[in-house]
Design an enzyme around this catalytic site. Structure first.
Site, mmCIF file in Angstrom:
data_model
loop_
_atom_site.group_PDB
_atom_site.id
_atom_site.type_symbol
_atom_site.label_atom_id
_atom_site.label_comp_id
_atom_site.label_asym_id
_atom_site.label_seq_id
_atom_site.Cartn_x
_atom_site.Cartn_y
_atom_site.Cartn_z
ATOM 1 N N HIS A 168 52.519 36.609 47.665
ATOM 2 C CA HIS A 168 52.073 35.333 48.229
ATOM 3 C C HIS A 168 53.303 34.442 48.424
ATOM 4 O O HIS A 168 54.220 34.458 47.620
ATOM 5 C CB HIS A 168 51.080 34.628 47.278
ATOM 6 C CG HIS A 168 50.271 33.581 47.953
ATOM 7 N ND1 HIS A 168 50.738 32.311 48.166
ATOM 8 C CD2 HIS A 168 49.038 33.636 48.506
ATOM 9 C CE1 HIS A 168 49.823 31.608 48.807
ATOM 10 N NE2 HIS A 168 48.778 32.393 49.030
ATOM 11 N N HIS A 209 47.830 37.536 56.602
ATOM 12 C CA HIS A 209 47.103 36.315 56.189
ATOM 13 C C HIS A 209 45.656 36.700 55.856
ATOM 14 O O HIS A 209 45.432 37.554 55.031
ATOM 15 C CB HIS A 209 47.231 35.285 57.318
ATOM 16 C CG HIS A 209 46.720 33.911 57.034
ATOM 17 N ND1 HIS A 209 46.421 33.445 55.784
ATOM 18 C CD2 HIS A 209 46.445 32.886 57.882
ATOM 19 C CE1 HIS A 209 46.001 32.190 55.868
ATOM 20 N NE2 HIS A 209 45.995 31.828 57.124
ATOM 21 N N ASP A 268 42.986 38.016 48.327
ATOM 22 C CA ASP A 268 42.396 39.056 49.176
ATOM 23 C C ASP A 268 42.237 40.388 48.468
ATOM 24 O O ASP A 268 41.579 41.291 48.982
ATOM 25 C CB ASP A 268 43.269 39.245 50.419
ATOM 26 C CG ASP A 268 43.212 38.012 51.302
ATOM 27 O OD1 ASP A 268 44.271 37.379 51.497
ATOM 28 O OD2 ASP A 268 42.112 37.662 51.743
HETATM 29 C C1 SDX Z 1 46.587 34.817 52.277
HETATM 30 O O1 SDX Z 1 49.584 30.927 52.639
HETATM 31 C C2 SDX Z 1 48.447 31.007 52.072
HETATM 32 O O2 SDX Z 1 48.073 30.159 51.310
HETATM 33 C C3 SDX Z 1 47.595 32.202 52.480
HETATM 34 C C4 SDX Z 1 46.313 32.400 51.700
HETATM 35 C C5 SDX Z 1 45.326 31.286 51.987
HETATM 36 O O3 SDX Z 1 44.435 31.058 51.159
HETATM 37 O O4 SDX Z 1 45.387 30.723 53.114
HETATM 38 O O5 SDX Z 1 46.573 32.411 50.307
HETATM 39 C C6 SDX Z 1 45.619 33.702 52.081
HETATM 40 O O6 SDX Z 1 47.038 35.019 53.380
HETATM 41 C C7 SDX Z 1 47.035 35.625 51.088
HETATM 42 C C8 SDX Z 1 48.138 36.676 51.459
HETATM 43 C C9 SDX Z 1 47.429 37.903 52.016
HETATM 44 N N1 SDX Z 1 48.411 38.863 52.580
HETATM 45 C C10 SDX Z 1 48.637 40.062 52.013
HETATM 46 O O7 SDX Z 1 48.114 40.435 50.957
HETATM 47 C C11 SDX Z 1 49.564 40.966 52.819
HETATM 48 C C12 SDX Z 1 50.617 41.584 51.904
HETATM 49 N N2 SDX Z 1 51.493 40.516 51.463
HETATM 50 C C13 SDX Z 1 52.746 40.337 52.214
HETATM 51 O O8 SDX Z 1 52.622 40.536 53.580
HETATM 52 C C14 SDX Z 1 53.510 39.090 51.769
HETATM 53 O O9 SDX Z 1 53.517 39.099 50.405
HETATM 54 C C15 SDX Z 1 53.054 37.728 52.225
HETATM 55 C C16 SDX Z 1 52.907 37.651 53.713
HETATM 56 C C17 SDX Z 1 51.748 37.358 51.597
HETATM 57 C C18 SDX Z 1 54.121 36.716 51.776
HETATM 58 O O10 SDX Z 1 55.250 36.975 52.523
HETATM 59 P P1 SDX Z 1 56.626 36.161 52.227
HETATM 60 O O11 SDX Z 1 56.399 35.011 51.317
HETATM 61 O O12 SDX Z 1 57.260 35.903 53.547
HETATM 62 O O13 SDX Z 1 57.435 37.184 51.376
HETATM 63 P P2 SDX Z 1 58.388 38.253 52.010
HETATM 64 O O14 SDX Z 1 57.654 38.975 53.079
HETATM 65 O O15 SDX Z 1 59.675 37.585 52.329
HETATM 66 O O16 SDX Z 1 58.587 39.261 50.788
HETATM 67 C C19 SDX Z 1 59.578 39.011 49.807
HETATM 68 C C20 SDX Z 1 59.954 40.399 49.325
HETATM 69 C C21 SDX Z 1 60.427 41.334 50.448
HETATM 70 O O17 SDX Z 1 61.273 42.294 49.871
HETATM 71 P P3 SDX Z 1 62.898 42.034 49.946
HETATM 72 O O18 SDX Z 1 63.218 41.831 51.414
HETATM 73 O O19 SDX Z 1 63.147 40.795 49.098
HETATM 74 O O20 SDX Z 1 63.498 43.305 49.359
HETATM 75 O O21 SDX Z 1 58.797 41.052 48.761
HETATM 76 C C22 SDX Z 1 58.461 42.190 49.551
HETATM 77 C C23 SDX Z 1 59.160 42.037 50.875
HETATM 78 O O22 SDX Z 1 59.432 43.305 51.450
HETATM 79 N N3 SDX Z 1 57.009 42.184 49.655
HETATM 80 C C24 SDX Z 1 56.229 43.259 49.538
HETATM 81 C C25 SDX Z 1 54.915 42.767 49.657
HETATM 82 N N4 SDX Z 1 54.935 41.438 49.852
HETATM 83 C C26 SDX Z 1 56.231 41.070 49.866
HETATM 84 N N5 SDX Z 1 56.504 44.560 49.350
HETATM 85 C C27 SDX Z 1 55.447 45.404 49.283
HETATM 86 N N6 SDX Z 1 54.158 45.007 49.363
HETATM 87 C C28 SDX Z 1 53.859 43.704 49.558
HETATM 88 N N7 SDX Z 1 52.584 43.305 49.648
#
Ligand code: SDX
Length: 432
Positions: free
Chosen positions: A308, A267, A366
């Site tokens: 996201h 997050h 971010d």
């Molecule tokens: C913020 O919610 C909000 O609005 C948050 C925010 C706000 O203003 O409050 O926008 C601020 O928190 C932005 C997000 C910052 N976080 C990151 O940058 C961390 C990296 N991102 C991931 O951890 C992830 O993308 C999330 C947590 C942001 C979203 O997670 P989801 O929606 O639960 O997606 P997921 O984890 O289920 O991923 C779906 C797929 C998976 O692969 P499969 O199982 O389908 O094969 O995408 C992959 C994940 O492994 N994946 C990634 C990835 N993000 C998702 N793979 C590599 N790198 C990544 N960053």
């Protein structure tokens, strides 16, 4: 749009049960399941809340497919280009853009709440010098309820408003004091003749030996960063604040809970994690190796700043920040900043990779914010603190919205139990 849905068991002869739909002003409709357990003994199952609307809200609207973000109906692009952060804070809190008198009065109120109770200074001294500033902020904000017994009646709208003003006003002072503790410098008091963002920079970088005049570009960049981070619908930290508030906990405790939730690298902690990741990657030649790691399910490494839960095309905030980072680096840092160059190349390579395209993983807010904070000489461990300052107005706006709802009740989700069935206790002497 369908007003009703019917839920029936596979072999049922009847039409099943009727579920009504709550229709939004804009965005997806929601099936109302509030009476599903009472009437049908059924739960809904949605870990991570992928398809769950937890409340009705008038504050922020996001369309993840179209990359739309609006605060009280105003597009983020227009607010980013035209508004001041305090003006946006008023909009989020009260629902309308302030006129000049309202803005001046609100700015005066916030300015005159920026000082901390002098006894709080000892609190900072209790932390080890290298305590993470987010740990300090969680502790200090939670402790504010020990100082403001005059405004803890959460059922009193005026008490709620004073607490909201105090939180918005004091977060920069607490943040700057946390930073000063880290660098073992004396805490600098707020200056009432500076703007919200200029005051924060002054409290961070002035010393008793010399005053500090924030660079106009630095103030402009902070103002933009704070507007973009001010609110974002029912994200994890805002949902945390709402759930804590639903038990009628005091607002300072609720915001401390939100800060704790924001700290996670999935997050708000992602901005710090992005810079740490770029430092670890080090050189463009290593990008392919790290992209392979991010795609490897056996590797816990993720490309921080990408992906996201809601935005599945682009995060409009990232687009705005990409432009601002170029401007800040040209004006304040070396324009051929290797970290920024690396970030641009990483974005370019990742956005050509099928793994990221198939999963709709694009740069989020971010990805670029940390590059700007670094150019402003703000250390990595202060990035999420900056996010928390900006998001406080969003948190308190949602808390105020929830607490003023006469139908408000404690949030208490259920579960699908998968543990052992009932069994009798085995005395210790009979256990193997
Ligand atoms: C913020 O919610 C909000 O609005 C948050 C925010 C706000 O203003 O409050 O926008 C601020 O928190 C932005 C997000 C910052 N976080 C990151 O940058 C961390 C990296 N991102 C991931 O951890 C992830 O993308 C999330 C947590 C942001 C979203 O997670 P989801 O929606 O639960 O997606 P997921 O984890 O289920 O991923 C779906 C797929 C998976 O692969 P499969 O199982 O389908 O094969 O995408 C992959 C994940 O492994 N994946 C990634 C990835 N993000 C998702 N793979 C590599 N790198 C990544 N960053």
């Amino acid at each position: 749009m369908t007003d009703k849905y019917y839920l029936k068991q596979e072999d049922a002869s009847d039409n099943g049960i009727e579920l009504t739909v709550r229709k939004p002003i804009q965005g997806p409709p929601a099936i109302d399941v509030t009476k599903l357990y009472r009437d049908q003994g059924l739960f809904t199952y949605d870990p991570g809340f992928m398809s769950t609307a937890s409340c009705e809200s008038n504050i922020t609207y996001i369309d993840g497919e179209a990359g739309i973000l609006e605060y009280r109906g105003y597009p983020i692009e227009q607010l980013a280009a035209e508004a001041d952060y305090v003006e946006v804070a008023y909009l989020l809190l009260y629902g309308e853009l302030p006129n000049s008198t309202q803005l001046q009065e609100f700015d005066e109120i916030i300015t005159h709440h920026t000082m901390l109770n002098e006894n709080l200074k000892d609190f900072f001294g209790g932390f080890h010098y290298d305590a993470h500033p987010m740990a300090i902020m969680v502790g200090v904000v939670g402790s504010l309820s020990a100082f403001y017994h005059d405004s803890l009646d959460i059922n009193n709208p005026r008490h709620r408003e004073i607490s909201a003003h105090r939180l918005i006003a004091k977060m920069p002072t607490i943040a700057a004091a946390s930073y000063k503790h880290n660098v073992s410098e004396p805490i600098i008091y707020p200056s009432n003749d500076l703007s919200y963002c200029a005051n924060l920079l002054q409290m961070m970088f002035a010393t008793p030996c010399e005053s500090y005049q924030p660079h106009p570009i630095a103030v402009q960049a902070m103002n933009l960063l704070f507007i973009l981070h001010a609110d974002h619908e029912q994200n994890a930290s805002t949902s945390t604040v709402r759930l804590a508030g639903s038990s009628q906990a005091n607002p300072f405790a609720c915001i401390a809970a939100g800060i704790a939730s924001l700290w996670g690298p999935a997050h708000g902690g992602a901005n710090e994690a992005v810079l740490n990741m770029l430092t670890e990657i080090g050189d463009v030649s290593n990008i392919d190796h790290y992209i392979d790691k991010a795609k490897d399910k056996k590797d816990s490494f993720r490309l921080m700043g990408f992906g996201h839960r809601v935005y599945k095309n682009f995060d409009p905030r990232a687009n705005i920040l990409r432009e601002m980072s170029k401007k800040v680096l040209e004006e304040l840092a070396d324009s051929n900043n290797p970290t920024f160059e690396l970030a641009l190349r990483l974005e370019e390579i990742a956005l050509k990779d099928d793994y990221f395209l198939e999963r709709k993983l694009y740069p989020n807010v971010d990805f670029y914010s940390g590059i700007i904070y670094r150019a402003l000489n703000i250390p990595n461990n202060m990035f999420t603190v900056m996010f928390a300052i900006a998001r406080t107005v969003g948190w308190v706006s949602h808390w105020m919205e929830m607490m003023s709802d006469p139908k408000q009740r404690i949030g208490r989700p259920r579960q699908v139990y998968m543990g052992p069935s009932r069994r009798d206790f085995i005395p210790l002497k009979n256990r193997s």
